[in-house]
Design an enzyme around this catalytic site. Structure first.
Site, PDB file in Angstrom:
ATOM      1  N   GLU A 200      73.997  38.425  37.053  1.00  0.00           N
ATOM      2  CA  GLU A 200      75.369  38.802  36.694  1.00  0.00           C
ATOM      3  C   GLU A 200      75.406  40.078  35.850  1.00  0.00           C
ATOM      4  O   GLU A 200      76.052  40.158  34.799  1.00  0.00           O
ATOM      5  CB  GLU A 200      76.066  37.651  35.951  1.00  0.00           C
ATOM      6  CG  GLU A 200      76.136  36.407  36.799  1.00  0.00           C
ATOM      7  CD  GLU A 200      77.050  35.326  36.243  1.00  0.00           C
ATOM      8  OE1 GLU A 200      77.488  35.444  35.090  1.00  0.00           O
ATOM      9  OE2 GLU A 200      77.311  34.361  36.979  1.00  0.00           O
TER      10      GLU A 200
ATOM     11  N   GLU B 166      73.427  30.743  41.786  1.00  0.00           N
ATOM     12  CA  GLU B 166      73.914  29.792  40.773  1.00  0.00           C
ATOM     13  C   GLU B 166      75.039  29.023  41.396  1.00  0.00           C
ATOM     14  O   GLU B 166      75.974  29.622  41.948  1.00  0.00           O
ATOM     15  CB  GLU B 166      74.419  30.526  39.533  1.00  0.00           C
ATOM     16  CG  GLU B 166      73.519  30.364  38.354  1.00  0.00           C
ATOM     17  CD  GLU B 166      73.927  31.232  37.179  1.00  0.00           C
ATOM     18  OE1 GLU B 166      75.051  31.057  36.681  1.00  0.00           O
ATOM     19  OE2 GLU B 166      73.126  32.075  36.767  1.00  0.00           O
TER      20      GLU B 166
HETATM   21  C1  GAL Z   1      76.906  32.067  34.742  1.00  0.00           C
HETATM   22  C2  GAL Z   1      75.720  32.643  34.003  1.00  0.00           C
HETATM   23  C3  GAL Z   1      74.892  31.567  33.351  1.00  0.00           C
HETATM   24  C4  GAL Z   1      75.782  30.613  32.635  1.00  0.00           C
HETATM   25  C5  GAL Z   1      76.715  30.015  33.636  1.00  0.00           C
HETATM   26  C6  GAL Z   1      77.616  28.950  33.114  1.00  0.00           C
HETATM   27  O1  GAL Z   1      77.932  32.972  34.820  1.00  0.00           O
HETATM   28  O2  GAL Z   1      74.910  33.349  34.871  1.00  0.00           O
HETATM   29  O3  GAL Z   1      73.982  32.156  32.467  1.00  0.00           O
HETATM   30  O4  GAL Z   1      76.452  31.318  31.656  1.00  0.00           O
HETATM   31  O5  GAL Z   1      77.532  31.044  34.125  1.00  0.00           O
HETATM   32  O6  GAL Z   1      78.487  28.513  34.139  1.00  0.00           O
END
Ligand code: GAL
Length: 815
Positions: free
Chosen positions: A432, A508
């Site tokens: 990100e 993710e």
């Molecule tokens: C993403 C990020 C992670 C964590 C996650 C929580 O945006 O890459 O590190 O913050 O969100 O949902």
């Protein structure tokens, strides 16, 4: 590890690929590797001159200190969370005193026999901004706390005298988005070698051709001649499988006073493939001979496997289609803090395996080297991630401050350290990254991808993108080999249509939030739901604005055969980032984990298991202690197709999976059930309607007794291995009291200590290093550590008014 004192003759069989010959060499290997674990002295901040405490390394100075709301409060605008105005975040980095300076020192002895050797000090990671001194002379610094690094300390050594190693660390405020830990939290080693030696992390092993009859092995070895004259050397490469030499080769050359990359090719007959199910590993033993003496021996592990990433059929390992059933993992170990412990990690990965996971993304930074080693041994695909931030800041004092000077060095250090591991499939250059929002952001992505290609042409670069449109428009998605998408299940299809050549996966996914044992009715989607208890629903339907439920991602993956799979945020809860309660206090740890901070599975563990593993799962929720007559929801996480629910023997109806409705695809649901105390039972049925499995929950009475369950009954007596002991509060019939919060105290006797305690409650501010803990929803955990002496470890759990429990673990020199 020390072998140079043992003068012995070994037979070296040369060049089975180049004709077998046999010669005698004397093994005078100088390489000696010593872990520096005990007798470190530590001081927090420099105000208390001469007040040193003795500690062991790995060490996390902050984990034993009290939580404090004011530590590293961050007034920030988190674009990634869709915020438009800055919020004052408490607990974002765990609310433990990791900010500030930490000083470590240790005396080292070098004898006259060490004269003429090369001596290095090697760190697997030190948090952070490490400055290293020997005998008060500055040796070097390495600021990124997650990188492994080493320094040549030969010129600073005094022989036959005490030498002082000083390590100064400093964590700045506003430098992290989660708990980074504090101190020398990974291993430190002294490495001694002959002046002609293989550089540490200096081999690169690839397998350019693999067939069932042979495996070609290419070995590039970085050899250094630091003696004062050119040397005729022989380099002998041997490949071992389970202690048996299966191939070898030798090369002779003249080396100047310099370093040189020496390339050699070997072959292995009928190579045994590394796979998730059968993680076969081979070892390359590199020996350097000068004249008749072997002066250095260096070992590297590798495996035979092929990986293929496709744009329309997903990922293939050894020609077999594999979908990533992955989890993201931060580096802290919950109650143990960031202090690395390999046996605790083994335990964690075994739990992930039990759930059916087959892949790990080490977020968002280089992991401890043992993690990818464990992935090799246990059979996980591994994505090694380097950065969470490049030039554009996410946190004021974050990696942006290091970018220009260090990005290349840090990425190269990671690749050189880990590139021989067969489990490793991709290099993630960023998560990100805010460059997504910059018109020329692709340049930094291209810069890092070029480094990946230069240092390891066998694996692709990847990154996790959250800013879908910008990452595509600004060319970042094109500047990595494999774009990963964070939280974009609804974009998979359209992206594939527009960019059919892209190979993609969910880097993710989900970010569902839940608290173990906390249930809120009715069970329904709760987008960014804020609850007065500061807990999240264990029905696994609560999620922040940008996130989803597991079910939604399962569906998207199933409908997109071109997607290579997913990496759930996260396998385990971690310290810091208590979303959705970022501004509320006291919250200091995440709710994202499938397993809670103490190591106890939440309900979600069984949802993933039912979808990911081949084992049959029938998991009923919630517990069965409610108000008489109350309306409740009952869900069953199962891979059975249909089931019938009974309350006190009365049928509540049969439910079948229904793929046309999202929440009936992966779970069976009975909402609007009237609660009556007694028992709730779910019975799985086959097509003929016959009962094939059942699960029952009973209403619990008053807390009456304690029970201890350990994850292992035998442990190695090495002063490091960990036992997880879970304590439950039960009624007199042995039923878990699902809301019990009794204070439990622990007595330990024998060859072990209590390293930490925890209960998985994200709002608890109790110390992790006490010998007591309140139960959270009926359970808590104490983490034991063996001593270095064989014997037994007896743990007793007591609580006022309850029957105590006891468990005995045996601690042995070899298990
Ligand atoms: C993403 C990020 C992670 C964590 C996650 C929580 O945006 O890459 O590190 O913050 O969100 O949902």
């Amino acid at each position: 590890m020390k072998t140079n004192d043992l003068f012995y003759l070994i037979l070296v069989f040369f060049g089975c690929t180049f004709g077998c010959q046999k010669i005698d060499k004397i093994d005078k290997t100088d390489r000696e590797v010593t872990r520096l674990t005990d007798q470190w002295e530590f001081q927090f901040q420099d105000t208390l001159e001469n007040e040193w405490t003795t500690v062991t390394v790995p060490h996390d100075w902050a984990i034993s200190m009290p939580f404090d709301k004011s530590i590293d409060m961050q007034e920030v605008l988190v674009l990634e969370d869709g915020e438009r105005v800055p919020k004052l975040r408490t607990g974002r980095t765990g609310a433990l005193p990791h900010i500030g300076k930490g000083f470590y020192r240790k005396t080292l002895q070098f004898s006259n026999q060490d004269k003429g050797k090369k001596i290095f000090v090697q760190f697997d990671g030190a948090m952070s901004h490490a400055k290293v001194y020997i005998n008060k002379e500055f040796v070097g610094s390495w600021p990124y706390g997650y990188s492994s690094f080493e320094f040549d300390i030969t010129p600073y050594i005094k022989y036959n005298k005490e030498n002082l190693l000083d390590v100064h660390l400093e964590n700045k405020p506003l430098s992290s988005r989660w708990y980074p830990g504090a101190g020398i939290y990974r291993d430190v080693r002294i490495v001694k070698t002959n002046p002609v030696y293989v550089k540490n992390w200096g081999t690169f092993i690839t397998t350019p051709e693999i067939t069932s009859s042979k495996g070609k092995v290419n070995i590039k070895t970085n050899v250094q001649n630091d003696s004062d004259q050119p040397k005729n050397i022989e380099i002998i490469q041997s490949i071992f499988y389970k202690n048996e030499r299966v191939s070898s080769n030798t090369k002779t050359l003249k080396m100047g006073v310099s370093d040189q990359e020496i390339e050699m090719n070997l072959e292995v007959v009928s190579p045994k493939l590394w796979s998730i199910e059968t993680p076969n590993l081979y070892q390359v033993v590199t020996q350097i001979a000068v004249g008749d003496e072997i002066v250095d021996t260096y070992k590297s592990q590798f495996g035979f496997r092929t990986i293929k990433f496709t744009n329309n059929e997903g990922f293939f390992l050894n020609g077999q289609h594999v979908k990533f059933k992955g989890v993201c993992l931060h580096h802290d170990l919950g109650p143990l803090g960031a202090a690395h412990n390999t046996s605790a990690w083994r335990h964690r990965l075994m739990k992930m395996k039990e759930m059916g996971a087959n892949a790990i993304r080490s977020t968002h930074n280089p992991s401890d080297p043992s993690l990818v080693q464990l992935a090799d041994e246990l059979g996980f695909l591994f994505v090694a991630e380097a950065f969470d931030e490049w030039e554009e800041a996410k946190t004021e004092n974050g990696y942006n401050k290091l970018w220009h000077e260090w990005a290349e060095k840090d990425l190269v250090a990671l690749i050189h350290r880990d590139r021989n591991h067969p489990s490793l499939i991709m290099w993630s250059i960023g998560n990100e990254i805010r460059e997504q929002n910059k018109e020329d952001g692709y340049k930094n992505a291209q810069f890092l991808t070029d480094i990946v290609h230069r240092e390891d042409p066998t694996r692709p670069s990847t990154a996790g993108f959250n800013n879908y449109k910008a990452a595509i428009d600004n060319g970042l998605a094109d500047a990595v080999d494999i774009p990963g998408w964070n939280y974009k299940p609804n974009k998979y299809k359209v992206t594939h249509e527009k960019h059919p050549e892209w190979k993609m996966y969910g880097s993710e996914t989900a970010s569902t939030v839940s608290s173990r044992g906390e249930y809120f009715f009715p069970a329904k989607e709760g987008k960014h739901k804020i609850r007065p208890s500061l807990q999240a629903n264990s029905f696994d339907m609560d999620f922040p604005n940008w996130a989803q439920t597991p079910d939604r991602e399962f569906k998207a993956q199933e409908n997109s055969e071109f997607m290579m799979g997913e990496f759930v945020w996260t396998g385990y809860d971690y310290l810091g980032e208590p979303t959705p309660y970022n501004e509320e206090w006291p919250t200091k740890s995440s709710y994202f984990g499938i397993i809670d901070l103490a190591g106890i599975p939440k309900d979600r563990f069984y949802l993933y298991k039912s979808h990911w593993s081949d084992e049959k799962v029938l998991h009923l929720l919630p517990h069965w202690n409610w108000k008489e007559g109350q309306t409740v929801s009952v869900h069953c996480y199962t891979n059975y197709y249909k089931a019938e629910l009974f309350i006190n023997g009365k049928s509540m109806g049969v439910k079948s999976k229904n793929p046309s409705k999202l929440y009936d695809t992966y779970r069976l649901r009975w909402d609007d059930i009237t609660y009556h105390a007694g028992e709730v039972k779910v019975v799985a049925l086959n097509e003929k309607g016959e009962a094939i499995a059942e699960e029952v929950k009973y209403t619990a009475g008053q807390p009456h007794q304690l029970k201890i369950e350990v994850d292992r009954s035998e442990v190695k007596a090495n002063g490091e291995e960990i036992v997880y002991a879970t304590v439950s509060v039960l009624d007199k019939n042995g039923v878990l009291c699902p809301r019990a919060n009794n204070l439990i105290t622990f007595d330990i006797d024998g060859e072990g200590t209590i390293r930490a305690v925890g209960n998985g409650d994200p709002t608890s501010l109790e110390s992790f290093v006490d010998h007591q803990r309140k139960a959270f929803n009926g359970k808590c955990v104490t983490i034991l550590q063996s001593s270095k002496t064989e014997g037994t470890i007896t743990l007793k759990a007591n609580s006022a008014g309850l029957v105590s429990a006891e468990v005995i673990v045996s601690s042995k020199n070899s298990i």
